[in-house]
Motif scaffolding. Structure first.
Motif, PDB file in Angstrom:
ATOM      1  N   SER A  12      19.221 -10.302  18.447  1.00  0.00           N
ATOM      2  CA  SER A  12      18.153  -9.305  18.512  1.00  0.00           C
ATOM      3  C   SER A  12      17.897  -8.762  17.121  1.00  0.00           C
ATOM      4  O   SER A  12      18.732  -8.884  16.218  1.00  0.00           O
ATOM      5  N   GLY A  13      16.730  -8.181  16.948  1.00  0.00           N
ATOM      6  CA  GLY A  13      16.430  -7.663  15.621  1.00  0.00           C
ATOM      7  C   GLY A  13      15.028  -7.124  15.522  1.00  0.00           C
ATOM      8  O   GLY A  13      14.394  -6.774  16.519  1.00  0.00           O
ATOM      9  N   ARG A  14      14.545  -7.108  14.286  1.00  0.00           N
ATOM     10  CA  ARG A  14      13.244  -6.496  14.027  1.00  0.00           C
ATOM     11  C   ARG A  14      12.519  -7.222  12.904  1.00  0.00           C
ATOM     12  O   ARG A  14      13.140  -7.676  11.939  1.00  0.00           O
ATOM     13  N   VAL A  15      11.207  -7.336  13.065  1.00  0.00           N
ATOM     14  CA  VAL A  15      10.328  -7.843  12.013  1.00  0.00           C
ATOM     15  C   VAL A  15       9.740  -6.640  11.288  1.00  0.00           C
ATOM     16  O   VAL A  15       9.176  -5.740  11.919  1.00  0.00           O
ATOM     17  N   ILE A  16       9.878  -6.613   9.966  1.00  0.00           N
ATOM     18  CA  ILE A  16       9.447  -5.467   9.164  1.00  0.00           C
ATOM     19  C   ILE A  16       8.362  -5.905   8.194  1.00  0.00           C
ATOM     20  O   ILE A  16       8.471  -6.947   7.542  1.00  0.00           O
ATOM     21  N   THR A  17       7.302  -5.115   8.099  1.00  0.00           N
ATOM     22  CA  THR A  17       6.226  -5.388   7.157  1.00  0.00           C
ATOM     23  C   THR A  17       5.617  -4.077   6.689  1.00  0.00           C
ATOM     24  O   THR A  17       5.644  -3.078   7.419  1.00  0.00           O
ATOM     25  N   ASP A  18       5.091  -4.082   5.465  1.00  0.00           N
ATOM     26  CA  ASP A  18       4.427  -2.887   4.940  1.00  0.00           C
ATOM     27  C   ASP A  18       3.086  -2.635   5.617  1.00  0.00           C
ATOM     28  O   ASP A  18       2.519  -1.556   5.488  1.00  0.00           O
ATOM     29  N   ASN A  19       2.571  -3.639   6.315  1.00  0.00           N
ATOM     30  CA  ASN A  19       1.293  -3.522   7.009  1.00  0.00           C
ATOM     31  C   ASN A  19       1.532  -3.610   8.517  1.00  0.00           C
ATOM     32  O   ASN A  19       1.561  -4.704   9.083  1.00  0.00           O
ATOM     33  N   PRO A  20       1.711  -2.468   9.200  1.00  0.00           N
ATOM     34  CA  PRO A  20       2.029  -2.486  10.637  1.00  0.00           C
ATOM     35  C   PRO A  20       0.985  -3.196  11.485  1.00  0.00           C
ATOM     36  O   PRO A  20       1.306  -3.697  12.567  1.00  0.00           O
ATOM     37  N   ASP A  21      -0.265  -3.259  11.022  1.00  0.00           N
ATOM     38  CA  ASP A  21      -1.305  -3.928  11.805  1.00  0.00           C
ATOM     39  C   ASP A  21      -0.993  -5.407  12.016  1.00  0.00           C
ATOM     40  O   ASP A  21      -1.463  -6.020  12.981  1.00  0.00           O
ATOM     41  N   SER A  47       9.867 -12.636  22.421  1.00  0.00           N
ATOM     42  CA  SER A  47       8.589 -11.996  22.097  1.00  0.00           C
ATOM     43  C   SER A  47       8.793 -10.832  21.135  1.00  0.00           C
ATOM     44  O   SER A  47       9.790 -10.111  21.211  1.00  0.00           O
ATOM     45  N   VAL A  48       7.825 -10.657  20.239  1.00  0.00           N
ATOM     46  CA  VAL A  48       7.852  -9.553  19.281  1.00  0.00           C
ATOM     47  C   VAL A  48       7.011  -8.409  19.843  1.00  0.00           C
ATOM     48  O   VAL A  48       5.838  -8.593  20.178  1.00  0.00           O
ATOM     49  N   THR A  49       7.605  -7.223  19.958  1.00  0.00           N
ATOM     50  CA  THR A  49       6.877  -6.062  20.461  1.00  0.00           C
ATOM     51  C   THR A  49       5.947  -5.521  19.374  1.00  0.00           C
ATOM     52  O   THR A  49       6.017  -5.927  18.210  1.00  0.00           O
ATOM     53  N   ASN A  50       5.088  -4.588  19.752  1.00  0.00           N
ATOM     54  CA  ASN A  50       4.143  -4.019  18.789  1.00  0.00           C
ATOM     55  C   ASN A  50       4.820  -3.221  17.683  1.00  0.00           C
ATOM     56  O   ASN A  50       4.196  -2.934  16.657  1.00  0.00           O
ATOM     57  N   ASN A  51       6.082  -2.846  17.892  1.00  0.00           N
ATOM     58  CA  ASN A  51       6.810  -2.176  16.811  1.00  0.00           C
ATOM     59  C   ASN A  51       7.814  -3.107  16.136  1.00  0.00           C
ATOM     60  O   ASN A  51       8.671  -2.663  15.368  1.00  0.00           O
ATOM     61  N   GLY A  52       7.703  -4.409  16.433  1.00  0.00           N
ATOM     62  CA  GLY A  52       8.440  -5.403  15.674  1.00  0.00           C
ATOM     63  C   GLY A  52       9.782  -5.838  16.225  1.00  0.00           C
ATOM     64  O   GLY A  52      10.440  -6.687  15.619  1.00  0.00           O
ATOM     65  N   PHE A  53      10.208  -5.313  17.368  1.00  0.00           N
ATOM     66  CA  PHE A  53      11.524  -5.671  17.897  1.00  0.00           C
ATOM     67  C   PHE A  53      11.457  -6.953  18.727  1.00  0.00           C
ATOM     68  O   PHE A  53      10.432  -7.269  19.337  1.00  0.00           O
ATOM     69  N   PHE A  54      12.572  -7.684  18.755  1.00  0.00           N
ATOM     70  CA  PHE A  54      12.649  -8.915  19.550  1.00  0.00           C
ATOM     71  C   PHE A  54      14.085  -9.151  19.987  1.00  0.00           C
ATOM     72  O   PHE A  54      15.038  -8.642  19.376  1.00  0.00           O
ATOM     73  N   THR A  55      14.252  -9.931  21.058  1.00  0.00           N
ATOM     74  CA  THR A  55      15.567 -10.339  21.550  1.00  0.00           C
ATOM     75  C   THR A  55      15.488 -11.785  22.013  1.00  0.00           C
ATOM     76  O   THR A  55      14.569 -12.163  22.740  1.00  0.00           O
ATOM     77  N   ILE A  56      16.458 -12.586  21.580  1.00  0.00           N
ATOM     78  CA  ILE A  56      16.561 -13.984  21.992  1.00  0.00           C
ATOM     79  C   ILE A  56      17.912 -14.161  22.669  1.00  0.00           C
ATOM     80  O   ILE A  56      18.955 -13.915  22.058  1.00  0.00           O
ATOM     81  N   SER A  57      17.901 -14.569  23.922  1.00  0.00           N
ATOM     82  CA  SER A  57      19.135 -14.676  24.704  1.00  0.00           C
ATOM     83  C   SER A  57      19.557 -16.132  24.880  1.00  0.00           C
ATOM     84  O   SER A  57      18.752 -17.054  24.745  1.00  0.00           O
ATOM     85  N   GLN A 101      22.656  -9.527  14.937  1.00  0.00           N
ATOM     86  CA  GLN A 101      21.506  -8.718  14.537  1.00  0.00           C
ATOM     87  C   GLN A 101      20.751  -9.401  13.397  1.00  0.00           C
ATOM     88  O   GLN A 101      21.350  -9.807  12.402  1.00  0.00           O
ATOM     89  N   MET A 102      19.438  -9.522  13.560  1.00  0.00           N
ATOM     90  CA  MET A 102      18.606 -10.179  12.553  1.00  0.00           C
ATOM     91  C   MET A 102      17.523  -9.232  12.058  1.00  0.00           C
ATOM     92  O   MET A 102      16.946  -8.462  12.836  1.00  0.00           O
ATOM     93  N   GLU A 103      17.253  -9.302  10.757  1.00  0.00           N
ATOM     94  CA  GLU A 103      16.160  -8.542  10.156  1.00  0.00           C
ATOM     95  C   GLU A 103      15.287  -9.500   9.359  1.00  0.00           C
ATOM     96  O   GLU A 103      15.779 -10.235   8.504  1.00  0.00           O
ATOM     97  N   ILE A 104      13.990  -9.494   9.661  1.00  0.00           N
ATOM     98  CA  ILE A 104      13.032 -10.356   8.968  1.00  0.00           C
ATOM     99  C   ILE A 104      12.016  -9.465   8.266  1.00  0.00           C
ATOM    100  O   ILE A 104      11.339  -8.662   8.911  1.00  0.00           O
ATOM    101  N   VAL A 105      11.931  -9.583   6.947  1.00  0.00           N
ATOM    102  CA  VAL A 105      10.983  -8.796   6.158  1.00  0.00           C
ATOM    103  C   VAL A 105       9.862  -9.716   5.697  1.00  0.00           C
ATOM    104  O   VAL A 105      10.113 -10.770   5.105  1.00  0.00           O
ATOM    105  N   LEU A 106       8.622  -9.308   5.983  1.00  0.00           N
ATOM    106  CA  LEU A 106       7.458 -10.120   5.650  1.00  0.00           C
ATOM    107  C   LEU A 106       6.664  -9.508   4.508  1.00  0.00           C
ATOM    108  O   LEU A 106       6.545  -8.287   4.405  1.00  0.00           O
TER     109      LEU A 106
END
Length: 227
Positions: A12-21, A47-57, A101-106
């Motif tokens: 599980s983790g989060r996709v992070i970007t300076d442009n939330p759109d 799936s990536v939620t609108n706030n960037g979180f995801f979980t892969i099981s 835990q994974m963090e992806i910065v775009l």
């Protein structure tokens, strides 16, 4: 006969970007075998939620690569990818069922290339143009950029991650042949080295490589130059 069932890990983790759109354009984060490509169907996704979180099981032990699937084109690239704080862009290993835990910065300012493909008589030529990353990123099909030049030889490549590459143009080539290290080694010296910076744009002229038996023994020449 005894059958042992292995419980997969949860990543599980989060996709992070300076442009939330941009987050609304993403479909999922996917995992595939280390030498598997994203066009193969047997992958795991979350799936990536609108706030960037995801979980892969259900991620079984093995070597993996991760990538992002999106439904709207965007000039984005992966700036960093870390699993439990360790760099994971070149791949990572899952050993057991412990949660990870994974963090992806775009980044949203990828580089761009445009240009023209010419044959050995300097006439426009249709071709498949491929920007090939250097080093260990060659294991990641998502790190390659591919375009098909139009009838007058023009092409464009966008959303390029900063880094060092080689540019190739083949008149006749099987799809994804450039992902084969042995195939690419044959043409390695015909690739033009190019560095791409964040938000940079460049124009190039590329000499097409004819895919014929004679090409394998032909002398090597520099295939392109930056205008």
């Amino acid at each position: 006969m005894t059958v042992l069932l292995t419980r997969g890990a949860e990543v599980s983790g989060r996709v992070i970007t300076d442009n939330p759109d941009l987050l609304t354009r993403f479909d999922s984060v996917s995992l595939g075998g280390e030498f598997q490509q994203p066009f193969v169907t047997n992958v795991l996704s979350g799936s990536v939620t609108n706030n960037g979180f995801f979980t892969i099981s259900g991620v079984l032990p093995g070597n993996y690569l991760a990538w992002i699937e999106y439904h709207e084109p965007a000039n984005i690239y992966v700036k960093s990818m870390r699993l439990d704080g360790v760099d994971a862009r070149d791949g990572f290993r899952i050993e057991g069922p412990s949660p990870r835990q994974m963090e992806i910065v775009l980044g949203d300012a990828g580089g761009a290339l445009d240009g023209a493909v010419l044959n050995d008589k300097l006439a426009p030529s249709a071709a498949t143009v491929v920007l090939v990353p250097n080093g260990s990123l060659r294991r990641r099909s998502t790190a390659y950029k591919v375009a098909v030049a139009d009838p007058v030889g023009r092409f464009q490549l966008q959303a390029i991650a900063p880094g060092d590459y080689k540019l190739f143009a083949w008149v006749d080539v099987e799809a994804n042949a450039w992902l084969d290290a042995e195939f690419l080694r044959t043409y390695e010296e015909r690739g033009f080295p190019i560095s791409v910076g964040e938000g940079t744009k460049a124009s190039v002229r590329v000499t097409a490589i004819p895919f014929t038996p004679a090409t394998l023994s032909a002398s090597v020449t520099t295939p392109c130059g930056i205008k």
